[in-house]
Each structure stands twice: as C-alpha cells, then as structure tokens.
Design a protein around this motif. Structure first.
Motif, PDB file in Angstrom:
ATOM      1  N   ASP B  19      86.419  48.495 104.131  1.00 10.55           N
ATOM      2  CA  ASP B  19      85.981  48.310 102.748  1.00 10.55           C
ATOM      3  C   ASP B  19      87.188  48.329 101.801  1.00 10.55           C
ATOM      4  OD1 ASP B  19      84.798  48.216 100.320  1.00 10.55           O
ATOM      5  OD2 ASP B  19      83.612  50.047 100.532  1.00 10.55           O
ATOM      6  N   PRO B  20      87.489  47.188 101.177  1.00  8.64           N
ATOM      7  CA  PRO B  20      88.671  47.140 100.301  1.00  8.64           C
ATOM      8  C   PRO B  20      88.557  48.079  99.102  1.00  8.64           C
ATOM      9  CG  PRO B  20      87.360  45.129 100.089  1.00  8.64           C
ATOM     10  CD  PRO B  20      86.794  45.899 101.239  1.00  8.64           C
ATOM     11  N   VAL B  21      87.321  48.346  98.654  1.00 14.55           N
ATOM     12  CA  VAL B  21      87.141  49.265  97.518  1.00 14.55           C
ATOM     13  C   VAL B  21      87.606  50.666  97.928  1.00 14.55           C
ATOM     14  CG1 VAL B  21      85.489  50.257  95.903  1.00 14.55           C
ATOM     15  CG2 VAL B  21      85.176  47.900  96.687  1.00 14.55           C
ATOM     16  N   PHE B  22      87.205  51.081  99.111  1.00 10.85           N
ATOM     17  CA  PHE B  22      87.607  52.408  99.578  1.00 10.85           C
ATOM     18  C   PHE B  22      89.126  52.485  99.744  1.00 10.85           C
ATOM     19  CE2 PHE B  22      88.562  55.630 102.715  1.00 10.85           C
ATOM     20  CZ  PHE B  22      87.943  56.724 102.142  1.00 10.85           C
TER      21      PHE B  22
END
Lengths: 117, 327
Positions: B19-22
């Motif tokens: 997950d790029p957000v994480f």
C-alpha cells in the motif's frame, strides 16, 4: 489511543503524509466496492468477490485513522474481520453479505464525505 | 522504490508494503524518529531485488505480512536464509492480530511485531528496540575488526550469561524475540501459552573448560536433543544465557516432562565420544515444570519466561524431589 499523524512532529504547514495518495485512491476504491457489491448481489461474485472486498478494506483499515478518519478505519476493520470470520466458519456468501452490506454502505458514506471535503 | 535522504548514525531500513499510502506514512514516521535512510518496496519480489544489490546492506527490515504473491512471512524467511541478514532486526507490520500470523512470523525469524494503523509511540518503541539490536551488531563488528576476527568468529566469543541465537536450529529464535512475542500477545492472549525451562546443569563447567565455538556447539547439541524430544509438539525455543533454554508452547501441551528430560539426556549420549575426545563432560539437562500464566495476573506477560527458567534450576528441582519423597 490512536494519534493523528499530524501529531508526528511534522512542520506545521507540511502536508499530512499519505493523505493526497489516499484521496486519489478514493474514487477507484468506491467504484471497485460498487462493482463487487453488484457482482455479489447478482450471485456472480462468490467468495472471490468477498476476498476482494477484504483486500480493499484491509488497506483502508491500515491507514485511515492516522489520516484523521478513524470512523472509516473502524468500518473497514469491521468489514474485513466479519468477512474473514464468515469465510473461515464456512458461512454462505449470501449470509456473510447480509451482515456486511450495511457496514459497506456506512464505509462508502464515509469515503464520499472525505471526497466532499 | 523511493529513497529518502541519507542520515548519519541511524539505521538503513527497508520497508515493504503493497500500500503506497502506508509507505508514505511509515517514511514520515521513521523520519520523525530520525531515520532518514529508508528504502521502500511494494512487493516481496521488489524487496528481494533491493536486498540482493543493497550497498551498504540494510540494518533493519519492516515487512507487511499481508501482501499479494509472496507474503511478508515468506519474505522474512527468505531474508533470514541469507548469511548477511541472519541476525538483522525484522519487524513485521500488519493490521491482523490473529495469532496464526504472529506465530508464523516469529517462527520465520521475525524479531518484533507492530500493528497497523501506525501509532507513533509504538513505532518509536519497536524501531528503538531494533536500533539497539543493530547497535549491538555494530559493536560486535567493531570488536571483530579491532581483534582481527571475522564477525562470525567474534559472535562465537560468547559471554556465559548472554542470550544468543542457537545456530542451525529451525525452532530456535532469539530470546528477545520470544519476549517480544509474548508482549505483543498481551496478557489475555499470553494466557493461552505455557513456558518450559530447560537447564544445562554443567553449562558453567563446560564454558570454563572449553572455547566459545565448542560451547556454542554443545548448546546446539542440547537444542537438537530438545527438538527431538519434543517430536511434533509445536514449541518456540530460545537460549536465555547461563545454560538456560526456554520454550513456549500452547497451554494445552501434554508432554510428559520426566520422559522429555530422559529423552534429551539419552539423545546426548550419542555425542559421548566427541565430548570424551574434547575431555568435556556430557551436558546434563534438567527440565523444569510447565509454567502457565494466570488470566487474572497483573504481571507482565514475559514473567512466565523468568518463572520457567527459575523452575528448571537444580536447587528448586532437588527441593521438590525431596518434598515429593517426603510426602
């Protein structure tokens, strides 16, 4: 208590890390949820569609609270655990969906509110 | 991959999550803690690519458990197989708290565990622990350089009272990892576990009469005999120093402990010729009582490890045998 990511000693004007990307992903994720909902309700999605719902919910659950959206995070966590427990217990897709459908509706409402900000 | 700016005197970290957000969150969290040399990967395959070509090597790994394709647990196991990363801190990251995943992660060689969503205090504590492990390795490397030794040889210059990872034993994990495992479970879940202490009564004598590599080999012999004796019983095993092993198994474990003690000591007789040739006594092993936590206890979850070690000490055991005979 979960702390908001802006508490992380960031400069006052710094953008909240991950927030822009999270917002970018909202529309594709809403569309994906809607299409999975249609498939499940038509009876064509099966357990694979439920697992796809889990996958998206898992990602939201893992990041939403520190971005300032604990409600969306809680709804996503509940969806994830409800589906996983149902599948592990051998419940039918329709049975699991009856429990999950209102939760997903609440999560979609949260996501749309975030979009409107 | 994203490479943040280089820092000084901090760890070089590889963070892996699909997950790029994480990944953006963890980069910010680590930067706030002073760790700026962070490489990120979005899959196990991409991470292994970075691991292969990393120069300098990584000092710490943060691995998401749930990833498409190769999971974080499999990735951890593959990293552990590389000699360079045999003892590098691996902190698993996941939103899932089910014990089945935690068990798998620690069995694959993880040293610690952190849950999503990220909490700054938790991240600080876990990464701080990893940094202490890293500093320990750095000190060892410096010692090796200054004494003209390889790091492997320096590692073998063990302190008698120091816990360390017994090499070549599948079920063995570091003592600190075992403690972290219990702390991660918390009091309520730790209740479902039992700890078993196993003491080499003549460990101090063997330590003073031989060199470090032979002492480590003796402990490996004991660990192998323990694993053989446990047969199919699922147990995580750690060496706690001073001749003490401690195992962690399900609370419902039904192993006959007297039989286990006999089986371990009997298995060790296979090595008698080797010990005779080295003019060393065969290790003599005592198995303590199973220590089960109380759900009402306010003690820290790791207390059962201390209690299990104490319960395996010869004086305690002798006393209980005397009490048994007397009464």
């Amino acid at each position: 208590m979960q702390r908001h990511i802006s508490d992380w000693e960031l400069p006052p004007d710094a953008p909240v890390p991950g927030l822009a990307r999270f917002r970018e992903l909202l529309v594709p994720r809403i569309l994906a949820f809607e299409s999975l909902r249609l498939a499940i309700e038509k009876g064509s999605g099966g357990a694979a569609a439920l697992r796809d719902v889990v996958e998206i919910s898992h990602k939201i659950a893992g990041v939403a609270a520190p971005l300032g959206y604990p409600g969306a995070g809680d709804h996503a966590t509940t969806i994830e655990t409800t589906i996983q427990r149902g599948l592990a217990a051998g419940e039918t897709v329709a049975g699991i969906w009856r429990s999950v459908s209102p939760m997903l509706e609440a999560l979609l409402d949260d996501m749309e509110c975030i979009l409107d900000e | 991959m994203r490479r943040a700016k280089l820092g000084q005197n901090t760890m070089r970290i590889l963070a892996v999550d699909d997950d790029p957000v994480f990944l953006e969150q963890i980069l910010a969290g680590l930067a706030a803690l002073g760790h700026h040399d962070v490489v990120t990967a979005q899959s196990a395959e991409q991470a292994l690519g970075w691991v292969e070509k990393a120069k300098p090597s990584f000092d710490c790994f943060l691995l998401d458990i749930k990833m498409p394709g190769t999971s974080g647990i499999e990735l951890c196991a593959r990293i552990r197989k590389l000699q360079l990363y045999r003892r590098t801190p691996v902190v698993m990251v996941t939103a899932m708290t089910e014990r089945v995943f935690i068990d798998g992660a620690f069995a694959a060689g993880a040293t610690d565990y952190i849950t999503k969503p990220l909490d700054r205090l938790e991240l600080k504590a876990r990464v701080g622990m990893a940094a202490r492990l890293h500093e320990e390795r750095e000190r060892l490397a410096t010692y090796a350089r200054e004494n003209g030794l390889s790091v492997g040889a320096a590692e073998k210059q063990v302190e008698f009272d120091a816990p360390f990872l017994i090499p070549g034993i599948n079920r063995a994990i570091e003592y600190m990892a075992l403690e972290n495992y219990l702390l991660t479970l918390g009091r309520k879940s730790a209740y479902s576990y039992a700890a078993l202490g196993i003491h080499v009564t003549n460990a101090a004598r063997i330590y003073t009469r031989t060199d470090a590599p032979t002492f480590v080999a003796m402990l490996s012999d004991v660990a192998l005999a323990i694993c053989d004796g446990l047969k199919t019983t699922q147990m995580l095993l750690a060496y706690a120093g001073e001749g003490n092993f401690v195992g962690l198994a399900s609370r419902s474990i039904s192993t006959d402990l007297n039989e286990l003690e006999q089986s371990i000591n009997f298995a060790l007789t296979d090595f008698k010729d080797i010990y005779d040739a080295d003019k060393l006594p065969l290790p003599d092993v005592r198995v303590g009582e199973l220590i089960r936590g109380s759900v009402f206890s306010l003690n820290r979850p790791t207390k059962i490890l201390d209690q299990a070690i104490r319960a395996a000490q010869p004086t305690k055991r002798t006393m209980s045998k005397i009490r048994l005979l007397a009464g």
